[in-house]
Motif scaffolding. Structure first.
Motif, PDB file in Angstrom:
ATOM      1  N   PRO A 295       0.855  -1.276   0.202  1.00 39.30           N
ATOM      2  CA  PRO A 295      -0.231  -0.115   0.100  1.00 39.30           C
ATOM      3  C   PRO A 295       0.944   1.796   0.523  1.00 39.30           C
ATOM      4  O   PRO A 295       1.714   1.230   0.548  1.00 39.30           O
ATOM      5  N   LEU A 296       0.545   2.573  -1.086  1.00 44.80           N
ATOM      6  CA  LEU A 296       1.069   3.141  -0.768  1.00 44.80           C
ATOM      7  C   LEU A 296       1.342   4.350   0.322  1.00 44.80           C
ATOM      8  O   LEU A 296       2.003   5.233   0.568  1.00 44.80           O
ATOM      9  N   ASP A 297       0.390   3.948   1.549  1.00 46.12           N
ATOM     10  CA  ASP A 297       0.880   4.375   2.536  1.00 46.12           C
ATOM     11  C   ASP A 297       1.648   4.182   3.647  1.00 46.12           C
ATOM     12  O   ASP A 297       1.917   4.632   4.562  1.00 46.12           O
ATOM     13  N   ALA A 298       2.090   2.846   3.152  1.00 46.81           N
ATOM     14  CA  ALA A 298       3.758   2.542   3.512  1.00 46.81           C
ATOM     15  C   ALA A 298       5.110   2.082   2.989  1.00 46.81           C
ATOM     16  O   ALA A 298       6.355   3.160   3.512  1.00 46.81           O
ATOM     17  N   MET A 299       5.085   3.691   2.462  1.00 44.91           N
ATOM     18  CA  MET A 299       6.399   4.363   1.912  1.00 44.91           C
ATOM     19  C   MET A 299       7.054   5.356   2.946  1.00 44.91           C
ATOM     20  O   MET A 299       6.757   6.329   3.455  1.00 44.91           O
ATOM     21  N   SER A 300       7.772   4.567   3.859  1.00 45.40           N
ATOM     22  CA  SER A 300       8.181   5.696   4.636  1.00 45.40           C
ATOM     23  C   SER A 300       9.065   6.127   4.402  1.00 45.40           C
ATOM     24  O   SER A 300      10.029   6.774   5.197  1.00 45.40           O
ATOM     25  N   LEU A 301       9.652   6.577   3.135  1.00 46.14           N
ATOM     26  CA  LEU A 301      10.474   7.432   3.229  1.00 46.14           C
ATOM     27  C   LEU A 301       9.608   8.767   3.459  1.00 46.14           C
ATOM     28  O   LEU A 301      10.604  10.120   2.961  1.00 46.14           O
ATOM     29  N   LEU A 302       8.619   8.620   3.325  1.00 49.46           N
ATOM     30  CA  LEU A 302       8.047   9.591   3.627  1.00 49.46           C
ATOM     31  C   LEU A 302       7.777  10.656   5.300  1.00 49.46           C
ATOM     32  O   LEU A 302       7.851  11.861   5.323  1.00 49.46           O
ATOM     33  N   HIS A 303       8.526   9.981   6.056  1.00 49.59           N
ATOM     34  CA  HIS A 303       8.862  10.074   7.831  1.00 49.59           C
ATOM     35  C   HIS A 303      10.417  11.241   7.864  1.00 49.59           C
ATOM     36  O   HIS A 303      10.460  11.738   7.715  1.00 49.59           O
ATOM     37  N   HIS A 304      10.619  10.264   6.528  1.00 51.91           N
ATOM     38  CA  HIS A 304      11.910  11.893   6.336  1.00 51.91           C
ATOM     39  C   HIS A 304      11.542  12.928   5.527  1.00 51.91           C
ATOM     40  O   HIS A 304      12.162  13.645   6.930  1.00 51.91           O
ATOM     41  N   ALA A 305      10.484  12.896   5.243  1.00 51.93           N
ATOM     42  CA  ALA A 305      10.018  14.301   4.617  1.00 51.93           C
ATOM     43  C   ALA A 305       8.931  14.360   5.935  1.00 51.93           C
ATOM     44  O   ALA A 305       9.385  16.063   6.144  1.00 51.93           O
ATOM     45  N   GLU A 306       8.648  14.189   6.636  1.00 51.20           N
ATOM     46  CA  GLU A 306       8.322  14.577   8.184  1.00 51.20           C
ATOM     47  C   GLU A 306       9.342  15.188   8.485  1.00 51.20           C
ATOM     48  O   GLU A 306       9.379  16.684   9.499  1.00 51.20           O
ATOM     49  N   HIS A 307      10.639  14.397   9.436  1.00 53.25           N
ATOM     50  CA  HIS A 307      11.631  15.205  10.390  1.00 53.25           C
ATOM     51  C   HIS A 307      11.788  16.102   9.271  1.00 53.25           C
ATOM     52  O   HIS A 307      11.954  17.585   9.434  1.00 53.25           O
ATOM     53  N   LEU A 308      12.276  16.433   7.637  1.00 57.21           N
ATOM     54  CA  LEU A 308      12.865  17.910   7.089  1.00 57.21           C
ATOM     55  C   LEU A 308      12.177  18.739   6.574  1.00 57.21           C
ATOM     56  O   LEU A 308      11.727  20.143   6.798  1.00 57.21           O
ATOM     57  N   ALA A 309      10.774  18.650   7.082  1.00 54.04           N
ATOM     58  CA  ALA A 309       9.469  20.260   6.488  1.00 54.04           C
ATOM     59  C   ALA A 309       9.101  20.374   7.200  1.00 54.04           C
ATOM     60  O   ALA A 309       9.635  20.399   9.184  1.00 54.04           O
TER      61      ALA A 309
END
Length: 271
Positions: free
Chosen positions: A166-180
């Protein structure tokens, strides 16, 4: 050959067709059952990934670790003293990947030559040409940030493959949360045991919260919306690998898009 059977050879061809090539670094999230019947089982799929990216390429997976005591932490993130001696420490060489991350995480972690990073909750496993580099020097606090395998995947212009996952499992977006640059990001602090030179050491960790959306106002599973918006903008590739509906995205562009997506909605005024 029956149409419902997939082989290392046919899977490698499909992986090349979706966009993997020599020397690529690819982070894989996979729902293995969705791929269908594979001669040789899941290991044949991992072999096919190696065939597509060649000896210089690297396969990465997000492992976390199979700790089972988080519900015992108190409000301060501390474990009851009477249980501390009964909890095994995180050991990058032997601690199991969290089952929630799918069987592929443990399969890659245990491949010959695989390496594992040292941050327990944010740990990665990698196998291939740059496995040592990707997993070295992983920050123990804020392990999804600038000193993480996620950041190195972006630096290396790597890719993320959602293979039936599932696309909501793309853990790279935790990196984006950190950077935002957005206010009100939730922070979690907790203690965990790690193995240091053969002995158990209890250490306190600090991270942005990855168990829930990082700020109020974001729905559960919003990662899927971000990825769909990225794909709708003409970025990334959709295709089929085996029987699995799959998506391949460039990590750097995906992370940058997600940061801007978050900042447009929740960013500081004037940022």
């Amino acid at each position: 050959m029956p149409a419902d059977i997939h082989t290392r050879r046919t899977l490698a061809a499909q992986l090349r067709a979706i966009g993997l090539g020599p020397d690529a670094s690819v982070m894989v999230h996979a729902a293995l059952r969705s791929v269908g019947r594979i001669l040789g089982g899941p290991d044949a799929l991992i072999d096919a990934l190696h065939d597509a990216i060649g000896p210089g390429g690297t396969i990465l997976v997000y492992t976390d670790w199979s700790d089972d005591y988080h519900d015992l932490l108190d409000d301060d993130g501390t474990i009851p003293a009477e249980l501390r001696d009964d909890i095994p420490p995180f050991d990058p060489a032997s601690s199991r990947a969290r089952r929630f991350n799918g069987a592929i995480a443990e399969l890659v972690r245990t491949r010959p030559g695989a390496r594992r990073s040292a941050n327990p909750g944010a740990s990665f496993a990698a196998v291939g040409g740059r496995a040592e580099w990707f997993t070295a020097d992983h920050a123990l606090d804020y392990g999804y940030g600038e000193r993480s395998p996620f950041a190195k995947l972006v630096q290396a212009r790597g890719k993320v493959l959602m293979l039936g996952a599932p696309l909501d499992a793309m853990s790279l977006l935790h990196h984006a949360e950190h950077l935002a640059r957005i206010p009100g990001k939730r922070v979690v602090r907790y203690e965990a045991p790690i193995l240091v030179e053969g002995r158990t050491v209890w250490r306190r960790f600090e991270e942005f919260d990855t168990s829930d959306p990082v700020v109020d106002g974001l729905p559960e599973g919003y990662f899927a919306t971000v990825v769909e918006d990225f794909l709708a903008a003409g970025r990334g590739v959709r295709s089929t690998v085996g029987d699995a509906a799959s998506v391949l995205v460039p990590a750097a562009e995906m992370a940058d898009f997600a940061v801007r997506w978050l900042e447009r909605r929740f960013g500081l005024p004037g940022a």
